[in-house]
Design a protein around this motif. Structure first.
Motif, PDB file in Angstrom:
ATOM      1  N   GLU A  15       0.868  -1.188   0.000  1.00 36.70           N
ATOM      2  CA  GLU A  15       0.000   0.000   0.000  1.00 36.70           C
ATOM      3  C   GLU A  15       0.896   1.226   0.000  1.00 36.70           C
ATOM      4  O   GLU A  15       1.716   1.391   0.902  1.00 36.70           O
ATOM      5  N   PRO A  16       0.791   2.113  -0.978  1.00 32.11           N
ATOM      6  CA  PRO A  16       1.693   3.265  -1.071  1.00 32.11           C
ATOM      7  C   PRO A  16       1.675   4.097   0.212  1.00 32.11           C
ATOM      8  O   PRO A  16       0.620   4.327   0.794  1.00 32.11           O
ATOM      9  N   TYR A  17       2.881   4.528   0.629  1.00 34.33           N
ATOM     10  CA  TYR A  17       2.979   5.300   1.860  1.00 34.33           C
ATOM     11  C   TYR A  17       3.761   6.584   1.600  1.00 34.33           C
ATOM     12  O   TYR A  17       3.190   7.640   1.413  1.00 34.33           O
ATOM     13  N   MET A  18       5.083   6.455   1.528  1.00 32.72           N
ATOM     14  CA  MET A  18       5.884   7.654   1.270  1.00 32.72           C
ATOM     15  C   MET A  18       6.388   7.667  -0.172  1.00 32.72           C
ATOM     16  O   MET A  18       6.501   6.631  -0.795  1.00 32.72           O
ATOM     17  N   GLY A  19       6.713   8.853  -0.657  1.00 27.63           N
ATOM     18  CA  GLY A  19       7.265   8.975  -1.999  1.00 27.63           C
ATOM     19  C   GLY A  19       6.257   8.668  -3.084  1.00 27.63           C
ATOM     20  O   GLY A  19       6.597   8.143  -4.144  1.00 27.63           O
ATOM     21  N   ILE A  20       5.015   8.996  -2.844  1.00 27.67           N
ATOM     22  CA  ILE A  20       3.965   8.674  -3.811  1.00 27.67           C
ATOM     23  C   ILE A  20       4.173   9.415  -5.140  1.00 27.67           C
ATOM     24  O   ILE A  20       3.960   8.850  -6.211  1.00 27.67           O
ATOM     25  N   ASP A  21       4.655  10.648  -5.047  1.00 25.67           N
ATOM     26  CA  ASP A  21       4.950  11.383  -6.283  1.00 25.67           C
ATOM     27  C   ASP A  21       5.954  10.624  -7.148  1.00 25.67           C
ATOM     28  O   ASP A  21       5.788  10.497  -8.355  1.00 25.67           O
ATOM     29  N   LEU A  22       6.991  10.134  -6.491  1.00 28.45           N
ATOM     30  CA  LEU A  22       8.042   9.411  -7.197  1.00 28.45           C
ATOM     31  C   LEU A  22       7.492   8.126  -7.820  1.00 28.45           C
ATOM     32  O   LEU A  22       7.805   7.774  -8.951  1.00 28.45           O
ATOM     33  N   MET A  23       6.642   7.434  -7.067  1.00 30.22           N
ATOM     34  CA  MET A  23       6.057   6.199  -7.574  1.00 30.22           C
ATOM     35  C   MET A  23       5.151   6.469  -8.769  1.00 30.22           C
ATOM     36  O   MET A  23       5.145   5.726  -9.740  1.00 30.22           O
ATOM     37  N   GLN A  24       4.416   7.551  -8.700  1.00 28.88           N
ATOM     38  CA  GLN A  24       3.534   7.904  -9.808  1.00 28.88           C
ATOM     39  C   GLN A  24       4.342   8.205 -11.057  1.00 28.88           C
ATOM     40  O   GLN A  24       3.971   7.837 -12.169  1.00 28.88           O
ATOM     41  N   LYS A  25       5.475   8.867 -10.857  1.00 32.24           N
ATOM     42  CA  LYS A  25       6.339   9.187 -11.981  1.00 32.24           C
ATOM     43  C   LYS A  25       6.900   7.914 -12.609  1.00 32.24           C
ATOM     44  O   LYS A  25       6.913   7.743 -13.820  1.00 32.24           O
ATOM     45  N   ARG A  26       7.352   7.001 -11.746  1.00 31.76           N
ATOM     46  CA  ARG A  26       7.937   5.765 -12.257  1.00 31.76           C
ATOM     47  C   ARG A  26       6.915   4.883 -12.965  1.00 31.76           C
ATOM     48  O   ARG A  26       7.221   4.218 -13.942  1.00 31.76           O
ATOM     49  N   ARG A  27       5.699   4.884 -12.466  1.00 31.89           N
ATOM     50  CA  ARG A  27       4.674   4.013 -13.037  1.00 31.89           C
ATOM     51  C   ARG A  27       3.923   4.675 -14.182  1.00 31.89           C
ATOM     52  O   ARG A  27       3.216   4.009 -14.924  1.00 31.89           O
ATOM     53  N   GLY A  28       4.023   5.989 -14.286  1.00 36.67           N
ATOM     54  CA  GLY A  28       3.327   6.673 -15.352  1.00 36.67           C
ATOM     55  C   GLY A  28       1.829   6.727 -15.166  1.00 36.67           C
ATOM     56  O   GLY A  28       1.078   6.740 -16.140  1.00 36.67           O
ATOM     57  N   THR A  29       1.388   6.713 -13.914  1.00 38.23           N
ATOM     58  CA  THR A  29      -0.036   6.819 -13.627  1.00 38.23           C
ATOM     59  C   THR A  29      -0.223   7.528 -12.299  1.00 38.23           C
ATOM     60  O   THR A  29       0.670   7.509 -11.454  1.00 38.23           O
ATOM     61  N   ASP A  30      -1.354   8.155 -12.136  1.00 36.82           N
ATOM     62  CA  ASP A  30      -1.615   8.788 -10.846  1.00 36.82           C
ATOM     63  C   ASP A  30      -2.723   8.048 -10.095  1.00 36.82           C
ATOM     64  O   ASP A  30      -3.243   8.516  -9.090  1.00 36.82           O
TER      65      ASP A  30
END
Length: 202
Positions: free
Chosen positions: A106-121
């Motif tokens: 479950e996403p916790y920290m660094g969600i912006d970074l994860m969204q960038k890496r996955r290409g989805t929000d």
DNA sequence: AATCTGATATGCT
DNA sequence: GCATATCAGATTT
């Protein structure tokens, strides 16, 4: 917050099936040059070495890929499946090739970074699968053979899940009787598990 | 539900 | 070298 140390070695020395449940709710943290990303583990699967037809290490198959599974508990086992990297926690004592696949967080920290890496929000699509979470967190084959007790990839204490469910594992057809073993564990009703199948909650 | 993708390792020829 | 298998995921029907 900075994570210099993960869970102690003895945490990983629990029996594999028990550890698979204990890992639920723990925080998986990856530190990279781009920043830190983390998520709570909400879904795992246990692979029981020589006796498990579905395991890479079935019948003590010892290869370059499975080698780390014969090592000590708490090591990182990564491998590639098609275009995706999957990450496992090595379990069991030395020479016992057992491991636990982390299937979802479950996403916790660094969600912006994860969204960038996955290409989805779409939060629910960020880490809801074993191949997705490695991409979101930045886990690669570079992490293979390292320890979950030390950066850059660590598991730290998180929160205790409200309720845990168990059921049959996923993606292991044609492996005979082993496919029905209830060795998949997830946090009951958590929306970030990879697939919603029936199971029994405890 | 079917199909494409195409990393890595293994096993066979 | 080539064929095959693998603890998926995304896209299309």
């Amino acid at each position: 917050m900075n994570y210099t140390q993960g869970l102690p070695a003895d945490f990983f020395q629990q029996p594999t099936l028990q550890l698979a449940q204990s890992l639920l709710g723990c925080l998986l943290v990856k530190e990279t040059a781009e920043g830190t990303a983390s998520g709570f583990i909400v879904e795992t699967e246990a692979y029981m070495g020589p006796e498990d037809r579905a395991a890479h290490s079935y019948n003590n198959r010892r290869t370059k890929r499975t080698e780390v599974m014969f090592g000590e508990a708490g090591l990182i086992y990564t491998y590639k499946m098609h275009t995706h990297t999957l990450v496992n926690v090595v379990s069991g004592p030395l020479e016992k090739p057992e491991a636990i696949l982390i299937r979802a967080v479950e996403p916790y920290m660094g969600i912006d970074l994860m969204q960038k890496r996955r290409g989805t929000d779409n939060l629910k699509n960020l880490t809801s699968g074993p191949g997705k979470l490695t991409k979101a967190l930045g886990i690669t084959m570079e992490d293979y053979g390292h320890s979950f007790s030390a950066p850059p990839l660590v598991i730290v204490q998180g929160k205790i899940p409200d309720e845990v469910s168990s059921g049959a594992r996923i993606g292991i057809d044609n492996t005979g009787e082993a496919k029905e073993y209830p060795w998949r564990f997830w946090v009951t009703n958590n929306p970030f598990v990879s697939r919603h199948r029936k199971g029994t909650s405890k």
